[in-house]
Design a protein around this motif. Sequence first.
Motif, mmCIF file in Angstrom:
data_model
loop_
_atom_site.group_PDB
_atom_site.id
_atom_site.type_symbol
_atom_site.label_atom_id
_atom_site.label_comp_id
_atom_site.label_asym_id
_atom_site.label_seq_id
_atom_site.Cartn_x
_atom_site.Cartn_y
_atom_site.Cartn_z
ATOM 1 N N ASP A 84 0.819 -1.216 0.000
ATOM 2 C CA ASP A 84 0.000 0.000 0.000
ATOM 3 C C ASP A 84 0.857 1.273 0.000
ATOM 4 N N TYR A 85 2.173 1.125 0.180
ATOM 5 C CA TYR A 85 3.086 2.267 0.242
ATOM 6 C C TYR A 85 4.044 2.221 -0.935
ATOM 7 N N LYS A 86 4.477 3.379 -1.378
ATOM 8 C CA LYS A 86 5.400 3.476 -2.497
ATOM 9 C C LYS A 86 6.836 3.658 -1.993
ATOM 10 N N PRO A 87 7.812 3.137 -2.744
ATOM 11 C CA PRO A 87 9.216 3.382 -2.394
ATOM 12 C C PRO A 87 9.536 4.881 -2.436
ATOM 13 N N ILE A 88 10.535 5.266 -1.673
ATOM 14 C CA ILE A 88 11.027 6.637 -1.687
ATOM 15 C C ILE A 88 12.354 6.613 -2.438
ATOM 16 N N TYR A 89 12.375 7.160 -3.644
ATOM 17 C CA TYR A 89 13.598 7.213 -4.434
ATOM 18 C C TYR A 89 14.342 8.489 -4.063
ATOM 19 N N LEU A 90 15.508 8.318 -3.490
ATOM 20 C CA LEU A 90 16.205 9.458 -2.894
ATOM 21 C C LEU A 90 16.736 10.436 -3.926
ATOM 22 N N GLU A 91 16.927 9.983 -5.150
ATOM 23 C CA GLU A 91 17.382 10.910 -6.188
ATOM 24 C C GLU A 91 16.302 11.918 -6.562
ATOM 25 N N THR A 92 15.054 11.644 -6.181
ATOM 26 C CA THR A 92 13.971 12.577 -6.504
ATOM 27 C C THR A 92 13.789 13.659 -5.442
ATOM 28 N N LEU A 93 14.535 13.563 -4.337
ATOM 29 C CA LEU A 93 14.443 14.610 -3.317
ATOM 30 C C LEU A 93 15.058 15.894 -3.859
ATOM 31 N N GLY A 94 14.436 17.001 -3.551
ATOM 32 C CA GLY A 94 14.957 18.293 -3.978
ATOM 33 C C GLY A 94 16.160 18.718 -3.153
ATOM 34 N N GLU A 95 16.877 19.715 -3.648
ATOM 35 C CA GLU A 95 18.081 20.205 -2.959
ATOM 36 C C GLU A 95 17.772 20.744 -1.579
ATOM 37 N N GLU A 96 16.579 21.274 -1.370
ATOM 38 C CA GLU A 96 16.211 21.841 -0.079
ATOM 39 C C GLU A 96 15.765 20.767 0.914
ATOM 40 N N GLU A 97 15.625 19.522 0.432
ATOM 41 C CA GLU A 97 15.195 18.432 1.310
ATOM 42 C C GLU A 97 16.415 17.717 1.885
ATOM 43 N N SER A 98 16.265 17.228 3.125
ATOM 44 C CA SER A 98 17.390 16.563 3.777
ATOM 45 C C SER A 98 17.093 15.081 3.979
ATOM 46 N N PHE A 99 18.143 14.276 3.922
ATOM 47 C CA PHE A 99 18.058 12.836 4.130
ATOM 48 C C PHE A 99 19.272 12.386 4.933
ATOM 49 N N ILE A 100 19.032 11.600 5.975
ATOM 50 C CA ILE A 100 20.119 11.034 6.765
ATOM 51 C C ILE A 100 19.709 9.652 7.257
ATOM 52 N N ILE A 101 20.648 8.722 7.196
ATOM 53 C CA ILE A 101 20.412 7.403 7.781
ATOM 54 C C ILE A 101 20.753 7.506 9.250
ATOM 55 N N PHE A 102 19.780 7.242 10.093
ATOM 56 C CA PHE A 102 19.939 7.339 11.540
ATOM 57 C C PHE A 102 20.620 6.097 12.097
ATOM 58 N N GLY A 103 20.245 4.929 11.599
ATOM 59 C CA GLY A 103 20.868 3.702 12.072
ATOM 60 C C GLY A 103 20.180 2.468 11.527
ATOM 61 N N GLU A 104 20.803 1.328 11.788
ATOM 62 C CA GLU A 104 20.269 0.038 11.360
ATOM 63 C C GLU A 104 19.419 -0.562 12.470
ATOM 64 N N VAL A 105 18.298 -1.150 12.094
ATOM 65 C CA VAL A 105 17.453 -1.852 13.058
ATOM 66 C C VAL A 105 18.101 -3.203 13.331
ATOM 67 N N THR A 106 18.411 -3.455 14.597
ATOM 68 C CA THR A 106 19.074 -4.704 14.966
ATOM 69 C C THR A 106 18.131 -5.714 15.609
ATOM 70 N N HIS A 107 17.073 -5.223 16.266
ATOM 71 C CA HIS A 107 16.106 -6.107 16.919
ATOM 72 C C HIS A 107 14.742 -5.426 16.937
ATOM 73 N N VAL A 108 13.702 -6.261 16.960
ATOM 74 C CA VAL A 108 12.330 -5.781 17.065
ATOM 75 C C VAL A 108 11.645 -6.526 18.216
ATOM 76 N N ILE A 109 10.990 -5.792 19.088
ATOM 77 C CA ILE A 109 10.165 -6.402 20.118
ATOM 78 C C ILE A 109 8.723 -6.087 19.767
ATOM 79 N N HIS A 110 7.946 -7.141 19.541
ATOM 80 C CA HIS A 110 6.553 -6.967 19.146
ATOM 81 C C HIS A 110 5.680 -6.642 20.345
ATOM 82 N N LYS A 111 4.777 -5.712 20.111
ATOM 83 C CA LYS A 111 3.785 -5.359 21.109
ATOM 84 C C LYS A 111 2.769 -6.502 21.171
ATOM 85 N N CYS A 112 2.444 -6.910 22.347
ATOM 86 C CA CYS A 112 1.458 -8.013 22.503
ATOM 87 C C CYS A 112 0.042 -7.473 22.443
#
Length: 112
Positions: A84-112
Amino acid sequence: MNSIKDNNTDLNQELIKHPSASCILRVSGESMKDGFTYDGDLLFVDSAIEPKHMDIIVAAINGEFTVKKLQLHPQLALIPMNSDYKPIYLETLGEEESFIIFGEVTHVIHKC
């Protein structure tokens, strides 16, 4: 027969390799549900790890956090794991837009 033993496990010690470069974030939204990450889950995120192609990451686009699969080739993109969601192609971001990788997800704890 399996048994459960209470040994006072410290989840920080078990799940966080780089304490000064890690955080825990709560998921809001459904864009990763086909990757078994759901609204309300907790993500352990490590910014000391350099993400590789197809790793699950937390990124910030214009200051807004998002969780996606990192595609490095054939073009740089953030891929949702929900059709239901579209990919975000980073080359289409404008010069005034910012992008940064915050970090890698290493583990997920599911909400019960």
